[in-house]
Design an enzyme around this catalytic site. Structure first.
Site, PDB file in Angstrom:
ATOM      1  CE  LYS A  77      13.945   7.304  -4.649  1.00  0.00           C
ATOM      2  NZ  LYS A  77      15.090   7.216  -3.927  1.00  0.00           N
ATOM      3  CE  LYS A 134       0.965   6.700  -3.567  1.00  0.00           C
ATOM      4  NZ  LYS A 134       0.826   6.090  -2.179  1.00  0.00           N
ATOM      5  CE  LYS A 147       3.963  -4.092   1.788  1.00  0.00           C
ATOM      6  NZ  LYS A 147       4.507  -3.179   0.502  1.00  0.00           N
TER       7      LYS A 147
END
Ligand code: SF4
Length: 330
Positions: free
Chosen positions: A195, A192, A112
């Site tokens: 959205k 993968k 992250k």
């Protein structure tokens, strides 16, 4: 006695096939053998969001899909994380039991930091502790996880063991229920389904949109001409056929290998299977969507039932730690 499952999902809005195959269908199945608690983890979403204006709508849309997919509020507690604020209090308590070094070594934290260097906030690091609070607040003994999430659960178990060693056996140590979550690829057949990559097929999409998206799917890239034999084992269209047209899958694989079936026709057949499979889902979803009060009432009732577990447990935890429990609560 039934085990108690807890699982949380970030409010990502309308769910796609990847969400369904990777999580929601398992949520539905677990209702059979367990007490199930499913949570929309809106606080977790704040760690990576830049804007929060869609949180309410995304929560509503995700829960609509959950209900339409068969998550049953009579059998499961379905609620929003922040509606039971006790979790934030337990997070603070557990934070002080968690060495920093345990958190800085977490691989997803390091990822992250790379992904959002402009927003390395405190909870990005503390995320596993909030997750531990989620699980232990509701005395869940079972957490469904994929192989890649095992390190997170192991960290939660370490925090629980450390707490219990110091203050007595107050927290329930959760066990992993290792579940095979199929990795569902997006329309590109490489990444993968997601959205944010716009490579997804929404469960709630209308039949025309669904067909259009299926026709955009990348197939076996080594098959250049219709006469070339295909390789269904590397084709993403085929992997969805296995899920949504299982009775036809064997014949499709054989015809593909023999070049007796073209990719356009194969995708048309997948679109038809998918639309047939989604039809009852869409009907149920439309009924829930027409009654938004019902959806919010489900979440309100879920929060009430979740709070009935959480608050007595939190009080016990605070007493164990040695905090003076308020007379208002006692
Ligand atoms: Fe894939 Fe179907 Fe084309 Fe074979 S025929 S490569 S399974 S899309």
């Amino acid at each position: 006695m039934k085990g108690r499952v807890f699982s949380g999902a970030r409010p990502t809005g309308r769910q796609h096939l990847g969400n369904y195959l990777g999580a929601v269908q398992n949520y539905v199945a677990l209702q059979e053998g367990y007490e199930t608690i499913y949570c929309v983890v809106d606080l977790h979403a704040l760690t990576t969001l830049t804007g929060t204006e869609l949180l309410v709508q995304n929560t509503f849309d995700m829960v609509l899909d959950w209900l339409a997919a068969g998550m049953d509020p009579k059998r499961s507690i379905i609620f929003v994380q922040s509606h039971v604020p006790a979790v934030s209090e337990l997070h603070v308590i557990l934070s002080m039991m968690t060495p920093m070094s345990w958190l800085t070594r977490v691989t997803t934290f390091k990822e992250k930091v790379q992904q959002q260097p402009e927003n390395v906030n405190y909870l990005l690091l503390g995320y596993p502790v909030l997750m531990t609070a989620d699980i232990t607040l509701y005395k869940a003994d079972t957490v469904p996880v994929g192989e890649d999430q095992l390190p997170h659960l192991e960290l939660a178990r370490e925090v629980v063991r450390r707490f219990n060693n110091r203050f007595g056996p107050v927290l329930v140590e959760p066990q992993a229920k290792l579940t095979e979550f199929p990795r569902v690829l997006g329309l590109d057949g490489v990444q993968k389904m997601s959205k944010s990559l716009d490579n997804h097929i929404e469960l709630a999409a209308d039949p025309e949109t669904t067909s259009k998206r299926v026709m955009q799917m990348v197939t076996d890239v080594s098959r250049v001409y219709r006469r070339d034999p295909g390789h269904p084992e590397v084709c993403n269209v085929f992997s969805l056929h296995k899920q949504f047209s299982p009775d036809e899958a064997e014949a499709i694989a054989a015809d593909c290998r023999a070049a007796a079936l073209g990719c356009v026709e194969c995708k048309r057949r997948l679109a038809a299977s998918l639309n047939a499979w989604l039809a009852p889902f869409r009907e149920r979803r439309a009924r829930f969507e027409a009654d938004p009060d019902y959806v919010w009432d489900v979440l309100a009732d879920g929060a009430k039932r979740a709070a009935a577990i959480a608050y007595p447990n939190l009080e016990e935890i605070k007493r164990a730690v040695g905090l003076p429990v308020s007379r208002v609560l006692a």
